[in-house]
Design a protein around this motif. Structure first.
Motif, PDB file in Angstrom:
ATOM      1  N   GLY A   7      43.224  40.829  41.731  1.00 17.97           N
ATOM      2  CA  GLY A   7      41.920  40.665  41.101  1.00 17.97           C
ATOM      3  C   GLY A   7      42.136  39.972  39.785  1.00 17.97           C
ATOM      4  N   GLU A   8      41.157  39.153  39.360  1.00 22.29           N
ATOM      5  CA  GLU A   8      41.291  38.452  38.085  1.00 22.29           C
ATOM      6  C   GLU A   8      41.001  39.442  36.962  1.00 22.29           C
ATOM      7  OE1 GLU A   8      42.562  35.749  38.351  1.00 22.29           O
ATOM      8  OE2 GLU A   8      41.799  34.595  40.026  1.00 22.29           O
ATOM      9  N   ASN A   9      41.813  40.461  36.823  1.00 28.50           N
ATOM     10  CA  ASN A   9      41.531  41.573  35.918  1.00 28.50           C
ATOM     11  C   ASN A   9      41.690  41.177  34.469  1.00 28.50           C
ATOM     12  OD1 ASN A   9      40.884  44.124  35.137  1.00 28.50           O
ATOM     13  ND2 ASN A   9      42.885  45.020  35.571  1.00 28.50           N
ATOM     14  N   MET A  10      40.926  41.833  33.587  1.00 25.54           N
ATOM     15  CA  MET A  10      40.942  41.500  32.174  1.00 25.54           C
ATOM     16  C   MET A  10      42.065  42.176  31.422  1.00 25.54           C
ATOM     17  SD  MET A  10      37.688  43.746  30.958  1.00 25.54           S
ATOM     18  CE  MET A  10      37.548  45.468  31.436  1.00 25.54           C
ATOM     19  N   GLY A  11      42.740  43.148  32.023  1.00 24.13           N
ATOM     20  CA  GLY A  11      43.850  43.772  31.331  1.00 24.13           C
ATOM     21  C   GLY A  11      43.443  44.869  30.399  1.00 24.13           C
ATOM     22  N   GLU A  12      42.182  45.296  30.383  1.00 23.90           N
ATOM     23  CA  GLU A  12      41.734  46.367  29.535  1.00 23.90           C
ATOM     24  C   GLU A  12      41.785  47.674  30.312  1.00 23.90           C
ATOM     25  OE1 GLU A  12      38.569  43.764  26.930  1.00 23.90           O
ATOM     26  OE2 GLU A  12      37.892  45.370  28.237  1.00 23.90           O
ATOM     27  N   PRO A  13      41.886  48.824  29.618  1.00 24.61           N
ATOM     28  CA  PRO A  13      41.973  50.106  30.307  1.00 24.61           C
ATOM     29  C   PRO A  13      40.772  50.322  31.204  1.00 24.61           C
ATOM     30  CG  PRO A  13      42.526  50.359  28.003  1.00 24.61           C
ATOM     31  CD  PRO A  13      42.009  48.962  28.176  1.00 24.61           C
ATOM     32  N   TYR A 262      32.206  42.786  37.596  1.00 26.49           N
ATOM     33  CA  TYR A 262      32.919  42.987  38.854  1.00 26.49           C
ATOM     34  C   TYR A 262      34.200  42.149  38.955  1.00 26.49           C
ATOM     35  CZ  TYR A 262      29.328  45.894  40.961  1.00 26.49           C
ATOM     36  OH  TYR A 262      28.482  46.930  41.242  1.00 26.49           O
ATOM     37  N   TYR A 263      35.049  42.600  39.869  1.00 23.23           N
ATOM     38  CA  TYR A 263      36.277  41.899  40.208  1.00 23.23           C
ATOM     39  C   TYR A 263      35.974  40.585  40.921  1.00 23.23           C
ATOM     40  CZ  TYR A 263      40.564  44.659  39.435  1.00 23.23           C
ATOM     41  OH  TYR A 263      41.659  45.262  38.900  1.00 23.23           O
ATOM     42  N   ALA A 264      36.915  39.642  40.789  1.00 18.04           N
ATOM     43  CA  ALA A 264      36.936  38.437  41.624  1.00 18.04           C
ATOM     44  C   ALA A 264      38.278  38.417  42.336  1.00 18.04           C
ATOM     45  CB  ALA A 264      36.758  37.187  40.770  1.00 18.04           C
ATOM     46  N   TRP A 265      38.271  38.069  43.600  1.00 14.55           N
ATOM     47  CA  TRP A 265      39.464  38.194  44.422  1.00 14.55           C
ATOM     48  C   TRP A 265      40.144  36.845  44.646  1.00 14.55           C
ATOM     49  CZ3 TRP A 265      41.058  43.028  45.518  1.00 14.55           C
ATOM     50  CH2 TRP A 265      40.117  44.048  45.361  1.00 14.55           C
ATOM     51  N   ARG A 266      41.459  36.899  44.735  1.00 17.66           N
ATOM     52  CA  ARG A 266      42.267  35.683  44.879  1.00 17.66           C
ATOM     53  C   ARG A 266      43.470  35.980  45.757  1.00 17.66           C
ATOM     54  NH1 ARG A 266      46.277  35.246  41.470  1.00 17.66           N
ATOM     55  NH2 ARG A 266      45.061  36.411  39.933  1.00 17.66           N
ATOM     56  N   SER A 267      43.794  35.067  46.645  1.00 16.41           N
ATOM     57  CA  SER A 267      44.979  35.167  47.483  1.00 16.41           C
ATOM     58  C   SER A 267      46.147  34.462  46.812  1.00 16.41           C
ATOM     59  CB  SER A 267      44.716  34.536  48.850  1.00 16.41           C
ATOM     60  OG  SER A 267      45.930  34.327  49.541  1.00 16.41           O
ATOM     61  N   SER A 268      47.295  35.107  46.797  1.00 17.51           N
ATOM     62  CA  SER A 268      48.478  34.481  46.212  1.00 17.51           C
ATOM     63  C   SER A 268      48.986  33.334  47.073  1.00 17.51           C
ATOM     64  CB  SER A 268      49.587  35.517  46.023  1.00 17.51           C
ATOM     65  OG  SER A 268      49.921  36.118  47.261  1.00 17.51           O
ATOM     66  N   LYS A 319      33.672  43.849  48.697  1.00 20.09           N
ATOM     67  CA  LYS A 319      32.905  42.615  48.852  1.00 20.09           C
ATOM     68  C   LYS A 319      32.877  41.836  47.537  1.00 20.09           C
ATOM     69  CE  LYS A 319      30.798  41.919  52.138  1.00 20.09           C
ATOM     70  NZ  LYS A 319      31.196  41.177  53.357  1.00 20.09           N
ATOM     71  N   GLN A 320      32.320  40.648  47.596  1.00 19.94           N
ATOM     72  CA  GLN A 320      32.196  39.804  46.402  1.00 19.94           C
ATOM     73  C   GLN A 320      30.965  38.923  46.541  1.00 19.94           C
ATOM     74  OE1 GLN A 320      35.800  37.797  45.128  1.00 19.94           O
ATOM     75  NE2 GLN A 320      34.660  36.055  44.298  1.00 19.94           N
TER      76      GLN A 320
END
Length: 345
Positions: A7-13, A262-268, A319-320
């Motif tokens: 997920g393109e996470n923001m890195g916050e708790p 919300y999260y955004a999803w990405r495939s490596s 979902k997204q």
């Protein structure tokens, strides 16, 4: 085939921080030739505050007299008033990609594997649409701001429009990350407002953002699907119009991978579901649809064509839905570049 869930996470708790890698797959319902296999991972002065549309007193009017404002009706605009942007300039314009894949250690953000696939797809699609493309990787905050300033200072007079893609980690309140610091989405858009970049005034300014906007997960809702049966320009001529005023934030469109928070999803392996769908829908429909129709189809494909599967129950069946913010003032058609098949010209 397995791949990393990201997920393109923001890195916050938050409840979804520090998630382990997991195997995922995408349920494919609609097909637009997306290369995602079933086991791929995803990752106001002078106005009366109490009166609407009225002006109080002043000028030749008697004290306390209310003067109603005149508004132009559609009929008064005339038949020559077109509702499409002028896309007949000498050049299509620039499409700039800021691809942030790696980050300074103090940010504690993971490498964005697969983002190179998104960048490649965007550059290929942009070139087919006639754009001149530029890609910048892993720039620091000051470097991005300097580049944005340089781009806004350019003469875009011969260009149809301007487009920019931002691929990075993100967070709430439109936070986006450079290599070394956090930024805001407005840092990217403000330099191109009409009072700052005059050569792009009245022209479309498009921003596509692949980034998380928070740490919430969309668990979806069951629904019933009914099958459906199949079956002149706004750039003013200076010789005809002396001057015109436009809102400085007009003519922007911002298309983001996911809804706020919300999260955004990405495939490596394959890139993100949003960017890959965006490019596929553009490739197929750009010659027949305006931009808003294209983006609505992107929303639909992502909403119905993607679902995460993982070994972790709290990350399963997610979902997204992408988000569109439009301040465009006309319909926008960006058709593929008509290539000259005669090699001698």
């Amino acid at each position: 085939m397995s791949a990393e869930n990201i997920g393109e996470n923001m890195g916050e708790p938050g409840p979804q921080d520090n998630l382990p890698e997991a195997n995922h797959e995408i349920k494919t319902v609609l097909d637009l030739n997306l290369d995602f296999a079933p086991t791929d991972a995803t990752d106001a002065g002078g106005f009366d505050p109490g009166s609407e549309g009225t002006i109080m007193g002043g000028g030749d009017s008697a004290p306390n007299e209310i003067i109603k404002r005149d508004f132009i009706s559609l009929n008064e605009l005339g038949e020559n008033f077109d509702f499409c942007y002028n896309m007949q300039h000498k050049k299509r314009g620039l499409f700039v990609v800021f691809n942030q894949m790696e980050f300074d250690k103090h940010l504690k953000l993971s490498e964005r594997k697969g983002s190179d696939k998104d960048a490649d797809s965007l550059l290929k699609t942009a070139e087919l649409l006639g754009f001149k493309t530029e890609e910048y990787r892993d720039l620091e905050r000051k470097q991005i701001r300097r580049k944005l300033y340089e781009l806004s200072e350019m003469d875009h007079g011969d260009h149809d429009c301007f487009a920019c893609a931002i691929l990075t980690h993100g967070g709430k309140e439109n936070i986006l990350y450079s290599h070394d610091d956090e930024m805001k989405l407005k840092d990217f858009t403000t330099p191109f407002e009409a009072d700052k970049c005059r050569s792009l005034a009245s022209k479309p300014k498009l921003f596509f953002v692949q980034a998380c906007r928070g740490d919430l997960l969309d668990r979806g809702a069951k629904g019933i699907h009914f099958k459906q049966p199949t079956g002149d320009m706004l750039d003013f001529d200076p010789s005809k119009v002396e001057s015109h005023s436009i809102p400085v934030q007009a003519d922007f469109l911002i298309s983001q991978a996911t809804a706020p928070d919300y999260y955004a999803w990405r495939s490596s392996d394959k890139g993100s579901i949003f960017i890959q769908t965006l490019c596929s829908v553009f490739d197929r429909y750009s010659d027949e649809m305006d931009l808003m129709k294209i983006l609505t189809r992107v929303n639909r494909v992502v909403a119905f064509n993607f679902e995460s599967w993982t070994q972790r129950p709290d990350m399963n069946h997610m979902k997204q839905i992408p988000s569109i913010t439009s301040q465009l003032t006309a319909e926008l058609f960006i058709k593929k570049l008509k290539r000259n098949t005669n090699p001698s010209t």
